[in-house]
Motif scaffolding. Structure first.
Motif, PDB file in Angstrom:
ATOM      1  N   LEU A   1       1.049   0.447  19.653  1.00 30.57           N
ATOM      2  CA  LEU A   1      -0.403   0.569  19.914  1.00 30.57           C
ATOM      3  C   LEU A   1      -1.013  -0.517  18.597  1.00 30.57           C
ATOM      4  N   GLY A   2      -0.570  -0.722  17.972  1.00 23.36           N
ATOM      5  CA  GLY A   2      -1.216  -1.523  16.680  1.00 23.36           C
ATOM      6  C   GLY A   2      -1.784  -0.728  15.540  1.00 23.36           C
ATOM      7  N   VAL A   3      -1.788   0.527  15.753  1.00 22.19           N
ATOM      8  CA  VAL A   3      -2.501   1.485  14.605  1.00 22.19           C
ATOM      9  C   VAL A   3      -2.012   1.669  13.520  1.00 22.19           C
ATOM     10  N   LEU A   4      -0.580   1.461  13.762  1.00 21.10           N
ATOM     11  CA  LEU A   4       0.153   1.429  12.209  1.00 21.10           C
ATOM     12  C   LEU A   4       0.949   0.165  12.241  1.00 21.10           C
ATOM     13  N   GLU A   5       1.296  -0.289  10.799  1.00 22.71           N
ATOM     14  CA  GLU A   5       1.951  -1.433  10.727  1.00 22.71           C
ATOM     15  C   GLU A   5       3.474  -0.858   9.896  1.00 22.71           C
ATOM     16  N   GLN A   6       4.569  -1.794  10.296  1.00 24.03           N
ATOM     17  CA  GLN A   6       5.654  -1.306   9.855  1.00 24.03           C
ATOM     18  C   GLN A   6       6.283  -2.262   9.118  1.00 24.03           C
ATOM     19  N   VAL A   7       6.803  -1.990   7.850  1.00 23.48           N
ATOM     20  CA  VAL A   7       7.513  -2.923   7.039  1.00 23.48           C
ATOM     21  C   VAL A   7       8.684  -2.435   6.572  1.00 23.48           C
ATOM     22  N   VAL A   8       9.818  -3.269   6.256  1.00 26.02           N
ATOM     23  CA  VAL A   8      10.984  -2.928   5.957  1.00 26.02           C
ATOM     24  C   VAL A   8      11.234  -3.355   4.276  1.00 26.02           C
ATOM     25  N   PHE A   9      11.071  -2.147   3.624  1.00 29.18           N
ATOM     26  CA  PHE A   9      11.453  -2.362   2.081  1.00 29.18           C
ATOM     27  C   PHE A   9      12.783  -2.206   1.724  1.00 29.18           C
ATOM     28  N   GLU A  10      13.443  -2.451   0.571  1.00 23.61           N
ATOM     29  CA  GLU A  10      14.585  -2.303   0.276  1.00 23.61           C
ATOM     30  C   GLU A  10      15.321  -0.955   0.376  1.00 23.61           C
ATOM     31  N   ASP A  11      14.278   0.257   0.543  1.00 17.11           N
ATOM     32  CA  ASP A  11      14.831   1.686   0.434  1.00 17.11           C
ATOM     33  C   ASP A  11      14.579   2.037   2.057  1.00 17.11           C
ATOM     34  N   GLY A  12      14.294   1.170   2.914  1.00 13.71           N
ATOM     35  CA  GLY A  12      14.069   1.715   4.146  1.00 13.71           C
ATOM     36  C   GLY A  12      12.646   1.092   5.112  1.00 13.71           C
ATOM     37  N   MET A  13      12.505   1.487   6.070  1.00 17.20           N
ATOM     38  CA  MET A  13      11.205   1.295   6.969  1.00 17.20           C
ATOM     39  C   MET A  13      10.210   2.217   6.541  1.00 17.20           C
TER      40      MET A  13
ATOM     41  N   ILE B   1       2.917  -7.723  -0.793  1.00 15.64           N
ATOM     42  CA  ILE B   1       2.886  -6.209  -0.875  1.00 15.64           C
ATOM     43  C   ILE B   1       3.778  -6.201  -2.469  1.00 15.64           C
ATOM     44  N   CYS B   2       3.031  -5.331  -3.113  1.00 14.21           N
ATOM     45  CA  CYS B   2       3.596  -4.968  -4.608  1.00 14.21           C
ATOM     46  C   CYS B   2       4.820  -4.014  -4.387  1.00 14.21           C
ATOM     47  N   LEU B   3       6.064  -4.171  -5.067  1.00 14.94           N
ATOM     48  CA  LEU B   3       7.206  -3.317  -4.842  1.00 14.94           C
ATOM     49  C   LEU B   3       6.986  -2.182  -5.748  1.00 14.94           C
ATOM     50  N   GLN B   4       6.185  -2.196  -6.182  1.00 16.06           N
ATOM     51  CA  GLN B   4       6.020  -0.975  -7.462  1.00 16.06           C
ATOM     52  C   GLN B   4       4.689   0.098  -6.804  1.00 16.06           C
ATOM     53  N   CYS B   5       3.487  -0.391  -6.602  1.00 20.56           N
ATOM     54  CA  CYS B   5       2.530   0.533  -6.136  1.00 20.56           C
ATOM     55  C   CYS B   5       2.292   0.225  -4.883  1.00 20.56           C
ATOM     56  N   GLN B   6       2.834  -0.799  -4.285  1.00 24.39           N
ATOM     57  CA  GLN B   6       2.768  -1.085  -2.523  1.00 24.39           C
ATOM     58  C   GLN B   6       1.147  -1.380  -2.029  1.00 24.39           C
ATOM     59  N   ARG B   7       0.486  -1.916  -3.155  1.00 25.56           N
ATOM     60  CA  ARG B   7      -0.842  -2.235  -2.620  1.00 25.56           C
ATOM     61  C   ARG B   7      -0.605  -3.721  -1.892  1.00 25.56           C
ATOM     62  N   THR B   8      -1.333  -3.832  -1.001  1.00 25.38           N
ATOM     63  CA  THR B   8      -1.443  -5.138  -0.055  1.00 25.38           C
ATOM     64  C   THR B   8      -2.336  -6.245  -0.490  1.00 25.38           C
ATOM     65  N   TYR B   9      -1.944  -7.255  -0.364  1.00 23.48           N
ATOM     66  CA  TYR B   9      -3.009  -8.268  -0.537  1.00 23.48           C
ATOM     67  C   TYR B   9      -2.850  -9.234   0.780  1.00 23.48           C
ATOM     68  N   PRO B  10      -3.960  -9.483   1.459  1.00 21.74           N
ATOM     69  CA  PRO B  10      -4.063 -10.593   2.501  1.00 21.74           C
ATOM     70  C   PRO B  10      -3.676 -11.963   2.268  1.00 21.74           C
ATOM     71  N   ILE B  11      -2.707 -12.547   3.094  1.00 22.86           N
ATOM     72  CA  ILE B  11      -2.615 -13.956   3.064  1.00 22.86           C
ATOM     73  C   ILE B  11      -3.227 -14.496   4.163  1.00 22.86           C
ATOM     74  N   GLN B  12      -4.247 -15.553   3.718  1.00 25.74           N
ATOM     75  CA  GLN B  12      -5.185 -15.872   4.856  1.00 25.74           C
ATOM     76  C   GLN B  12      -4.918 -16.999   5.641  1.00 25.74           C
TER      77      GLN B  12
ATOM     78  N   TYR C   1       5.414  -7.989  -7.576  1.00 20.72           N
ATOM     79  CA  TYR C   1       4.624  -7.420  -8.452  1.00 20.72           C
ATOM     80  C   TYR C   1       3.213  -7.816  -8.739  1.00 20.72           C
ATOM     81  N   CYS C   2       2.259  -7.126  -8.335  1.00 17.73           N
ATOM     82  CA  CYS C   2       0.969  -7.223  -8.644  1.00 17.73           C
ATOM     83  C   CYS C   2       0.581  -7.269 -10.213  1.00 17.73           C
ATOM     84  N   LYS C   3      -0.549  -7.671 -10.665  1.00 19.64           N
ATOM     85  CA  LYS C   3      -0.983  -8.010 -12.150  1.00 19.64           C
ATOM     86  C   LYS C   3      -0.613  -6.602 -12.666  1.00 19.64           C
ATOM     87  N   ASP C   4      -1.050  -5.490 -12.279  1.00 20.74           N
ATOM     88  CA  ASP C   4      -0.907  -4.022 -12.818  1.00 20.74           C
ATOM     89  C   ASP C   4       0.579  -3.717 -13.133  1.00 20.74           C
ATOM     90  N   CYS C   5       1.591  -4.265 -12.221  1.00 16.48           N
ATOM     91  CA  CYS C   5       2.715  -3.539 -12.187  1.00 16.48           C
ATOM     92  C   CYS C   5       3.907  -4.528 -12.778  1.00 16.48           C
TER      93      CYS C   5
END
Length: 154
Positions: free
Chosen positions: A67-79, A95-106, A131-135
């Motif tokens: 329905l488009g209300v959830l995004e699905q992403v496959v990480f190394e440890d699963g979906m 997507i930061c692999l540590q904190c999972q913060r997301t940043y848009p690509i425009q 990895y984001c700056k913090d991670c």
């Protein structure tokens, strides 16, 4: 990120019956900014609904993703799943692999793909992991620990 109300409204507009369990799922994703595995969601839901099956939870996650209300992403440890972006234009994520913060690509790189003329693109995903700056320090520390274990094993 979509709010709880936006998730419920979108499900309702698509004709999905809004059960108490679906309201709970909407609240979980509307209030949680990170990614959750199906197992995480199942364990959370079982605290409130005894006798709930994993299949029921997974089926609801798939329906919400379709329905488009959830995004699905496959990480190394699963979906994993998270509430969709509230931005109304097509975009992708870093997507930061540590904190999972997301940043848009425009921009969308799909037009750069070397697809044959007779190939019709129906849907696509483009995600960049790092990895984001913090991670970044965490990643460097992990890499150093891994290399020191390899050195000791010789």
């Amino acid at each position: 990120m979509l709010s709880t109300e936006q998730i419920i409204d979108a499900m309702s507009e698509q004709g999905l019956r809004i059960t108490d369990q679906r309201k709970t799922l909407a609240r979980l994703f509307g209030e949680h900014s990170g990614y959750l595995s199906a197992k995480d969601v199942y364990e959370y839901m079982c605290k409130k609904y005894s006798g709930l099956s994993f299949d029921t939870v997974y089926r609801n996650l798939r329906v919400m993703q379709e329905l488009g209300v959830l995004e699905q992403v496959v990480f190394e440890d699963g979906m994993k799943f998270k509430a969709s972006c509230s931005e109304d234009h097509h975009h992708h994520h870093m997507i930061c692999l540590q904190c999972q913060r997301t940043y848009p690509i425009q921009f969308c790189p799909v037009h750069l793909a070397d697809a044959p003329e007779h190939f019709q693109v129906v849907t696509h995903k483009f995600e960049v992991f790092g990895y984001c700056k913090d991670c970044q320090q965490f990643a460097a520390d992990e890499e150093q620990q891994a290399s020191s274990k390899v050195g000791k094993g010789r």
